[in-house]
Design a protein around this motif. Structure first.
Motif, PDB file in Angstrom:
ATOM      1  N   ALA A  42      -9.665   1.572   1.954  1.00  0.00           N
ATOM      2  CA  ALA A  42      -9.133   1.725   0.602  1.00  0.00           C
ATOM      3  C   ALA A  42     -10.107   2.555  -0.228  1.00  0.00           C
ATOM      4  O   ALA A  42     -11.288   2.681   0.119  1.00  0.00           O
ATOM      5  CB  ALA A  42      -8.927   0.360  -0.048  1.00  0.00           C
TER       6      ALA A  42
ATOM      7  N   ALA B 106       0.812  -1.212   0.000  1.00  0.00           N
ATOM      8  CA  ALA B 106       0.000   0.000   0.000  1.00  0.00           C
ATOM      9  C   ALA B 106       0.847   1.264   0.000  1.00  0.00           C
ATOM     10  O   ALA B 106       0.526   2.238   0.637  1.00  0.00           O
ATOM     11  CB  ALA B 106      -0.933  -0.022   1.205  1.00  0.00           C
TER      12      ALA B 106
ATOM     13  N   PHE C 227      -4.729   3.498  -0.518  1.00  0.00           N
ATOM     14  CA  PHE C 227      -4.907   3.254   0.906  1.00  0.00           C
ATOM     15  C   PHE C 227      -4.577   4.520   1.691  1.00  0.00           C
ATOM     16  O   PHE C 227      -3.495   4.641   2.271  1.00  0.00           O
ATOM     17  CB  PHE C 227      -4.011   2.090   1.364  1.00  0.00           C
ATOM     18  CG  PHE C 227      -4.353   0.813   0.658  1.00  0.00           C
ATOM     19  CD1 PHE C 227      -5.278  -0.055   1.202  1.00  0.00           C
ATOM     20  CD2 PHE C 227      -3.776   0.502  -0.559  1.00  0.00           C
ATOM     21  CE1 PHE C 227      -5.622  -1.229   0.544  1.00  0.00           C
ATOM     22  CE2 PHE C 227      -4.111  -0.668  -1.215  1.00  0.00           C
ATOM     23  CZ  PHE C 227      -5.034  -1.533  -0.668  1.00  0.00           C
TER      24      PHE C 227
END
Length: 92
Positions: free
Chosen positions: A63, A30, A78
């Protein structure tokens, strides 16, 4: 929720499995955006498993989806783990 989404009798998925997968995604993948193909390749996950994980993260508000690219590839961001530090020290 994972068992309900799978809609088939696969190997049982424990809560620890889910937490481990989310943690791995959050800390290792992420950084910026992630696409399903990245998860499939780096984790050896099926498309369905990757999409299930993303759907769960989306449902939990962890997200965001970005579909605004000419290549048509969906990107997942994210914001809960990304921050940009300014010279004054405030995060935005």
């Amino acid at each position: 929720m994972v068992h309900q989404r799978r809609k088939s009798d696969r190997e049982a998925v424990s809560e620890d499995d889910c937490l481990c997968a989310i943690s791995w995604l959050k800390l290792n993948m992420a950084q910026g955006f992630v696409i399903v193909d990245d998860v499939e390749r780096r984790l050896s996950w099926t498309t369905g498993c990757a999409i299930d994980a993303f759907d769960t993260l989306l449902d939990e508000g962890l997200a965001m989806i970005d579909d605004g690219h000419k290549d048509g590839i969906r990107r997942y961001w994210f914001p809960c783990v990304s921050s940009i530090s300014t010279p004054g020290g405030a995060d935005t």
